[in-house]
Design a protein around this motif. Structure first.
Motif, mmCIF file in Angstrom:
data_model
loop_
_atom_site.group_PDB
_atom_site.id
_atom_site.type_symbol
_atom_site.label_atom_id
_atom_site.label_comp_id
_atom_site.label_asym_id
_atom_site.label_seq_id
_atom_site.Cartn_x
_atom_site.Cartn_y
_atom_site.Cartn_z
ATOM 1 N N TYR A 74 39.843 14.976 13.465
ATOM 2 C CA TYR A 74 39.425 14.668 12.098
ATOM 3 C C TYR A 74 38.385 13.557 12.098
ATOM 4 O O TYR A 74 37.356 13.637 11.423
ATOM 5 C CB TYR A 74 40.656 14.251 11.294
ATOM 6 C CG TYR A 74 40.398 13.990 9.828
ATOM 7 C CD1 TYR A 74 40.466 15.025 8.895
ATOM 8 C CD2 TYR A 74 40.099 12.710 9.364
ATOM 9 C CE1 TYR A 74 40.234 14.794 7.547
ATOM 10 C CE2 TYR A 74 39.859 12.472 8.017
ATOM 11 C CZ TYR A 74 39.931 13.506 7.120
ATOM 12 O OH TYR A 74 39.698 13.271 5.785
ATOM 13 N N SER A 75 38.652 12.521 12.901
ATOM 14 C CA SER A 75 37.726 11.391 12.978
ATOM 15 C C SER A 75 36.390 11.798 13.598
ATOM 16 O O SER A 75 35.316 11.425 13.108
ATOM 17 C CB SER A 75 38.361 10.261 13.791
ATOM 18 O OG SER A 75 37.468 9.174 13.951
ATOM 19 N N ALA A 76 36.462 12.589 14.670
ATOM 20 C CA ALA A 76 35.244 12.974 15.386
ATOM 21 C C ALA A 76 34.342 13.871 14.560
ATOM 22 O O ALA A 76 33.122 13.889 14.756
ATOM 23 C CB ALA A 76 35.613 13.665 16.695
ATOM 24 N N THR A 77 34.917 14.637 13.627
ATOM 25 C CA THR A 77 34.122 15.589 12.832
ATOM 26 C C THR A 77 33.919 15.102 11.399
ATOM 27 O O THR A 77 33.484 15.883 10.540
ATOM 28 C CB THR A 77 34.797 16.970 12.805
ATOM 29 O OG1 THR A 77 36.100 16.859 12.204
ATOM 30 C CG2 THR A 77 34.916 17.543 14.213
ATOM 31 N N GLY A 78 34.213 13.837 11.152
ATOM 32 C CA GLY A 78 34.021 13.309 9.810
ATOM 33 C C GLY A 78 34.877 13.994 8.761
ATOM 34 O O GLY A 78 34.478 14.100 7.591
ATOM 35 N N GLY A 79 36.032 14.494 9.178
ATOM 36 C CA GLY A 79 36.953 15.133 8.242
ATOM 37 C C GLY A 79 36.727 16.609 8.018
ATOM 38 O O GLY A 79 37.456 17.256 7.258
ATOM 39 N N ARG A 80 35.741 17.189 8.681
ATOM 40 C CA ARG A 80 35.500 18.633 8.496
ATOM 41 C C ARG A 80 36.595 19.484 9.113
ATOM 42 O O ARG A 80 36.931 20.553 8.607
ATOM 43 C CB ARG A 80 34.151 19.027 9.107
ATOM 44 C CG ARG A 80 32.935 18.583 8.308
ATOM 45 C CD ARG A 80 31.645 19.081 8.909
ATOM 46 N NE ARG A 80 31.421 18.568 10.260
ATOM 47 C CZ ARG A 80 31.644 19.251 11.377
ATOM 48 N NH1 ARG A 80 32.074 20.494 11.308
ATOM 49 N NH2 ARG A 80 31.408 18.712 12.552
#
Length: 330
Positions: free
Chosen positions: A53-59
């Protein structure tokens, strides 16, 4: 409230099989685990979800269906392979009939201890086993710990293989486990994990084999009062992703998935080591008779089973590499 399996799967299919549009947008990926909330494997996957979640900005977010809500591991693996579930944490046993290389890490007594197992699965041998799953619709992401498995039963302590004669012992649905138990003179009874407690209580089986956390979490120690520390298996767990869903991700998100999985492993292992000590203390405090076992006589009986299980040159090559790593200085 526990949802019915059909209802849950129906919801997943409705939202999940739309595939690329959902995955590439803002959506929730699904993950299955047969263990309950709070179990180290479940919490390891939860950590993976947070990192992703963090790595993809929540996507890319993750919803975990724990406690076997979606079915047993064999069934959920099939669903995962065609994209009905995005991620799955499973034992090696149901993978043994799918991919021969997974048998290597599931062989009894192949690992000398936990440190040896971790060195192997974190290295090239582990990578080769994970990569072997892709032709079967699964992307192997990482290995989690499953601890040292030992035998427990309702009838007597086990000190030598002869003590196992005549015992009816539950095993996962794997030819490897069945052959292992039969090699030791006991009767193997394939059975889902969630049926073990009742079967022990009703005398359908005399015992089973598993690690400290599963012995304690499943409350099996309440009815099986003899736990004999054979430590015959140190087979790891595997965290996989549906290849259908993995292939639908852009390259950057695929890299994020793989990195988050690898980063979740140390966290899971810290939880695992703590859980082992906690479960051990609970079992000992309950008065279960726990005895150490000389593993050599048990290992000697595995020779024929190893020969029968290793049917390809690639399997034998990996076995040789694993055994060679026993000599690596700690």
């Amino acid at each position: 409230m526990r949802l019915g399996r059909r209802a849950v799967l129906g919801g997943i299919a409705a939202g999940g099989l739309a595939g690329c549009a959902r995955v590439l947008g803002h959506g929730v990926l699904t993950s299955s685990d047969t263990h309950p909330i709070g179990y180290p494997t479940v919490e390891g996957v939860r950590r993976f979800g947070e990192l992703l979640y963090s790595a993809t900005g929540g996507r890319l977010d993750l919803r975990i269906y724990a406690g076997g809500q979606l079915g047993n591991e064999r069934d959920t693996l099939e669903i995962t392979s065609f994209g009905g579930i995005d991620f799955n944490r499973v034992n090696l046993a149901p993978l043994n009939s799918i991919e021969p290389l997974t048998i290597v890490a599931a062989l009894p007594f192949i690992f000398s201890d936990t440190a040896h197992m971790r060195r192997v699965v974190d290295g090239p041998v582990g990578d080769a086993i994970l990569a072997s799953l892709e032709p079967h619709g699964l992307v192997g992401l990482c290995f989690y710990d499953s601890g040292a498995r030992s035998f427990y039963n309702t009838r007597r302590p086990i000190h030598r293989p002869e003590d196992m004669r005549g015992l009816k012992l539950r095993v996962p649905g794997s030819d490897l486990y069945i052959a292992m138990v039969r090699s030791l003179g006991a009767d193997a009874v394939p059975m889902p994990l969630d049926e073990v407690y009742q079967s022990l209580a009703q005398g359908v089986i005399d015992g089973a084999e598993n690690n400290w956390p599963s012995f304690e979490n499943g409350r099996h120690f309440e009815v099986a009062r003899f736990y004999s520390l054979t430590r015959h298996l140190l087979a790891p767990e595997v965290f996989v992703m549906s290849k259908v869903k993995y292939d639908a991700l852009p390259p950057a998100d695929r890299r994020a998935v793989r990195l988050a999985a690898k980063q979740s492993v140390p966290y899971m292992r810290r939880l695992w080591d703590a859980q082992v000590e906690k479960s051990r203390a609970i079992v000992l405090a309950s008065g279960v008779a726990v005895n150490e076992v000389d593993p050599a006589p048990f290992a000697e009986r595995m020779t024929a089973m190893w020969d029968a299980s290793l049917t390809t040159p690639r399997q034998r090559e990996l076995v040789e590499r694993i055994l060679a790593q026993r000599e690596v200085a700690r």
